[in-house]
Design an enzyme around this catalytic site. Sequence first.
Site, PDB file in Angstrom:
ATOM      1  N   GLY A 181       0.800  -1.386   0.056  1.00  0.00           N
ATOM      2  CA  GLY A 181      -0.107   0.031   0.024  1.00  0.00           C
ATOM      3  C   GLY A 181       0.831   1.287   0.059  1.00  0.00           C
ATOM      4  O   GLY A 181       0.142   2.370  -0.185  1.00  0.00           O
ATOM      5  N   PRO A 227       4.741  -4.874  -0.471  1.00  0.00           N
ATOM      6  CA  PRO A 227       4.644  -3.829  -1.525  1.00  0.00           C
ATOM      7  C   PRO A 227       4.589  -4.472  -2.962  1.00  0.00           C
ATOM      8  O   PRO A 227       5.285  -5.469  -3.170  1.00  0.00           O
ATOM      9  CB  PRO A 227       5.900  -3.145  -1.096  1.00  0.00           C
ATOM     10  CG  PRO A 227       6.934  -4.253  -0.683  1.00  0.00           C
ATOM     11  CD  PRO A 227       6.034  -5.426  -0.179  1.00  0.00           C
ATOM     12  N   GLY A 228       3.783  -3.647  -3.805  1.00  0.00           N
ATOM     13  CA  GLY A 228       3.681  -3.695  -5.151  1.00  0.00           C
ATOM     14  C   GLY A 228       4.395  -2.646  -5.809  1.00  0.00           C
ATOM     15  O   GLY A 228       5.249  -2.577  -6.267  1.00  0.00           O
ATOM     16  N   TYR A 245      -9.178   5.134 -12.553  1.00  0.00           N
ATOM     17  CA  TYR A 245      -9.057   5.836 -11.306  1.00  0.00           C
ATOM     18  C   TYR A 245      -8.876   7.391 -11.462  1.00  0.00           C
ATOM     19  O   TYR A 245      -8.225   8.010 -10.471  1.00  0.00           O
ATOM     20  CB  TYR A 245      -7.878   5.434 -10.386  1.00  0.00           C
ATOM     21  CG  TYR A 245      -7.635   3.908 -10.434  1.00  0.00           C
ATOM     22  CD1 TYR A 245      -8.472   3.060  -9.727  1.00  0.00           C
ATOM     23  CD2 TYR A 245      -6.640   3.178 -11.137  1.00  0.00           C
ATOM     24  CE1 TYR A 245      -8.323   1.637  -9.810  1.00  0.00           C
ATOM     25  CE2 TYR A 245      -6.467   1.686 -11.099  1.00  0.00           C
ATOM     26  CZ  TYR A 245      -7.349   1.157 -10.384  1.00  0.00           C
ATOM     27  OH  TYR A 245      -7.112  -0.217 -10.350  1.00  0.00           O
ATOM     28  N   CYS A 266     -12.434   2.731 -28.885  1.00  0.00           N
ATOM     29  CA  CYS A 266     -13.821   3.420 -29.142  1.00  0.00           C
ATOM     30  C   CYS A 266     -14.539   3.793 -27.823  1.00  0.00           C
ATOM     31  O   CYS A 266     -15.608   3.336 -27.586  1.00  0.00           O
ATOM     32  CB  CYS A 266     -14.780   2.545 -30.113  1.00  0.00           C
ATOM     33  SG  CYS A 266     -13.853   2.294 -31.719  1.00  0.00           S
ATOM     34  N   TYR A 322       0.736  -2.106 -12.128  1.00  0.00           N
ATOM     35  CA  TYR A 322      -0.644  -1.901 -12.495  1.00  0.00           C
ATOM     36  C   TYR A 322      -0.808  -1.501 -13.917  1.00  0.00           C
ATOM     37  O   TYR A 322      -1.807  -0.692 -14.257  1.00  0.00           O
ATOM     38  CB  TYR A 322      -1.605  -1.325 -11.629  1.00  0.00           C
ATOM     39  CG  TYR A 322      -1.407  -1.745 -10.185  1.00  0.00           C
ATOM     40  CD1 TYR A 322      -1.920  -3.026  -9.991  1.00  0.00           C
ATOM     41  CD2 TYR A 322      -0.642  -1.186  -9.145  1.00  0.00           C
ATOM     42  CE1 TYR A 322      -1.475  -3.724  -8.670  1.00  0.00           C
ATOM     43  CE2 TYR A 322      -0.538  -1.608  -7.869  1.00  0.00           C
ATOM     44  CZ  TYR A 322      -0.891  -2.836  -7.661  1.00  0.00           C
ATOM     45  OH  TYR A 322      -0.788  -3.537  -6.313  1.00  0.00           O
TER      46      TYR A 322
HETATM   47  N1  LLP Z   1      -1.398  -6.919  -0.749  1.00  0.00           N
HETATM   48  C1  LLP Z   1      -2.715  -7.113  -0.883  1.00  0.00           C
HETATM   49  C2  LLP Z   1      -3.570  -7.957  -0.173  1.00  0.00           C
HETATM   50  C3  LLP Z   1      -3.414  -6.272  -2.020  1.00  0.00           C
HETATM   51  O1  LLP Z   1      -4.540  -6.561  -2.059  1.00  0.00           O
HETATM   52  C4  LLP Z   1      -2.453  -5.200  -2.721  1.00  0.00           C
HETATM   53  C5  LLP Z   1      -3.010  -4.483  -3.633  1.00  0.00           C
HETATM   54  C6  LLP Z   1      -1.119  -5.338  -2.325  1.00  0.00           C
HETATM   55  C7  LLP Z   1      -0.685  -6.028  -1.322  1.00  0.00           C
HETATM   56  C8  LLP Z   1      -0.101  -4.443  -3.002  1.00  0.00           C
HETATM   57  O2  LLP Z   1      -0.265  -3.152  -2.720  1.00  0.00           O
HETATM   58  P1  LLP Z   1       0.604  -1.834  -3.300  1.00  0.00           P
HETATM   59  O3  LLP Z   1       1.894  -2.036  -2.489  1.00  0.00           O
HETATM   60  O4  LLP Z   1       1.082  -1.988  -4.803  1.00  0.00           O
HETATM   61  O5  LLP Z   1      -0.138  -0.666  -3.100  1.00  0.00           O
HETATM   62  N2  LLP Z   1      -4.833  -1.356  -9.741  1.00  0.00           N
HETATM   63  C9  LLP Z   1      -4.591  -0.385  -8.690  1.00  0.00           C
HETATM   64  C10 LLP Z   1      -4.076  -0.671  -7.219  1.00  0.00           C
HETATM   65  C11 LLP Z   1      -4.832  -2.213  -6.840  1.00  0.00           C
HETATM   66  C12 LLP Z   1      -4.400  -2.630  -5.430  1.00  0.00           C
HETATM   67  C13 LLP Z   1      -4.855  -3.987  -5.346  1.00  0.00           C
HETATM   68  N3  LLP Z   1      -4.091  -4.245  -4.221  1.00  0.00           N
HETATM   69  C14 LLP Z   1      -3.789   0.871  -9.248  1.00  0.00           C
HETATM   70  O6  LLP Z   1      -3.619   0.751 -10.368  1.00  0.00           O
HETATM   71  O7  LLP Z   1      -3.655   1.708  -8.609  1.00  0.00           O
END
Ligand code: LLP
Length: 445
Positions: free
Chosen positions: A252, A301-302, A343, A370, A399
């Site tokens: 997050g 983290p992603g 978003y 389109c 993403y």
């Molecule tokens: N862990 C869980 C259980 C999650 O659901 C997520 C993301 C993460 C970790 C990784 O979160 P991050 O560190 O990346 O914030 N498509 C959207 C974001 C969707 C996030 C979904 N869950 C975007 O493009 O902003």
Amino acid sequence: MRTPPANLVRPFHYGGAEDRELFCDRVPLARLVRQYGTPLYVYSANNILDRVQMFAEAFAGMRATLCYSVKANSNLSILRLLASAGAGFDIVSGGELERVRQAARPSLRRVVFSGVGKTAAEIDAALAAQILVFNVESPAELDLLEQRARHFRKRAPLAMRVNPDVFAATHPYISTGMTAHKFGVAIGDATALYQRAARSAYLVPTGVSVHIGSQIRVTEPFGQALHRVMELVRELKSSHGIRIQHIDAGGGLGISYDDPPQAGKSRKDVPLFDPKAAVQGYAQHIRAALAGFDSELLLEPGRFIIAQAGALLAQVLYTKRNGPKTFVVTDAAMNDLIRPALYQAYHSIVPLRRRQNRPSTVVDVVGPVCETGDFFARDRELPALQGGDSIALLDAGAYGMSLSSNYNSRPRAAEVLVEGNRHRLIRRRETMRDLLAAEKSLLLK
Ligand code: LLP
């Protein structure tokens, strides 16, 4: 132009003759466009590894494992790169499990399996793969997990994913930590579920997990959520003798999407995003909340790891005017990068070649799909662009490709990984044959 301090240098920066060419690390992007075509995703391996290192430093002294969230970008070469840096993985499907198996089989033992809708087949596959832990999101899933574990005579390690009812400011579609959201079990209901798990011969409650949302820039809510988790951990131990061995703090941590590459002129006064400071601030809240917890910390983290390492390159096909509006039509579209459409996300757009004396104009940058929602930028001031110019949509590593689709029967983009002055194709461009491979042309009579 300001020269940013070393830790703020972005992988995408201008250089070359007269500082006019956009590079990824030491590779001029125009070269990649010539070689691989567009739309093209480009990632900097060094930047990805830097981010992993920043996490490691911020959590130094704690037993912390980074479980990269595969959904952010699931290319096999990227997973393999992260595994080589010691990362584990956060997965949400059997498909992501298979990707980890193929890219980094030994890392299966560092996999956490999240998600509100795991199927029996997915649970079976993860049990067979002997992953680290199942993050269980409902009483019904707990029942199914115990049933499947019993079937295979295996013991399933689990963490209840608790919903701490903490508000974190972000886009409503990616906020997850409140009772109004579908995620996790209410923290007040967790104790009873842990007792139930502890009574089963096939379930081993090893952890507690929490994830409050994505793209969170104000980091206090992470601490608040973990304070609640710690209360639960203490109660489980003191009142029920259940010893929690790990806390999973989820993912997050957000990034800034509106930094120009190397501080463009128009935004002189905006401080550049400092990822190191961001992760250290985040770690501080987590450390404070977990004071006294001497077991393992998992992090998922992603975006923070991969967003700023990647850009989507596109070519301008046409420019056109409709009344007062000017549109720049590119060969990339919402099927390649859906974040602006989904978003209202902002992505910086910069030309691959900066030309002198080009006035700036206010334009919409759009794709060929389109739908009116198919835009990358609206009413954005950009240096004038014309057909044949190439542009980069920055901060698209997370993403971007993972949310891409074949909408409008558009083959998916190719992906290239840059390592210093080298580059390698890590996903070839889809062909018409790929596009139709799963289908049959039948006439039912
Ligand atoms: N862990 C869980 C259980 C999650 O659901 C997520 C993301 C993460 C970790 C990784 O979160 P991050 O560190 O990346 O914030 N498509 C959207 C974001 C969707 C996030 C979904 N869950 C975007 O493009 O902003």
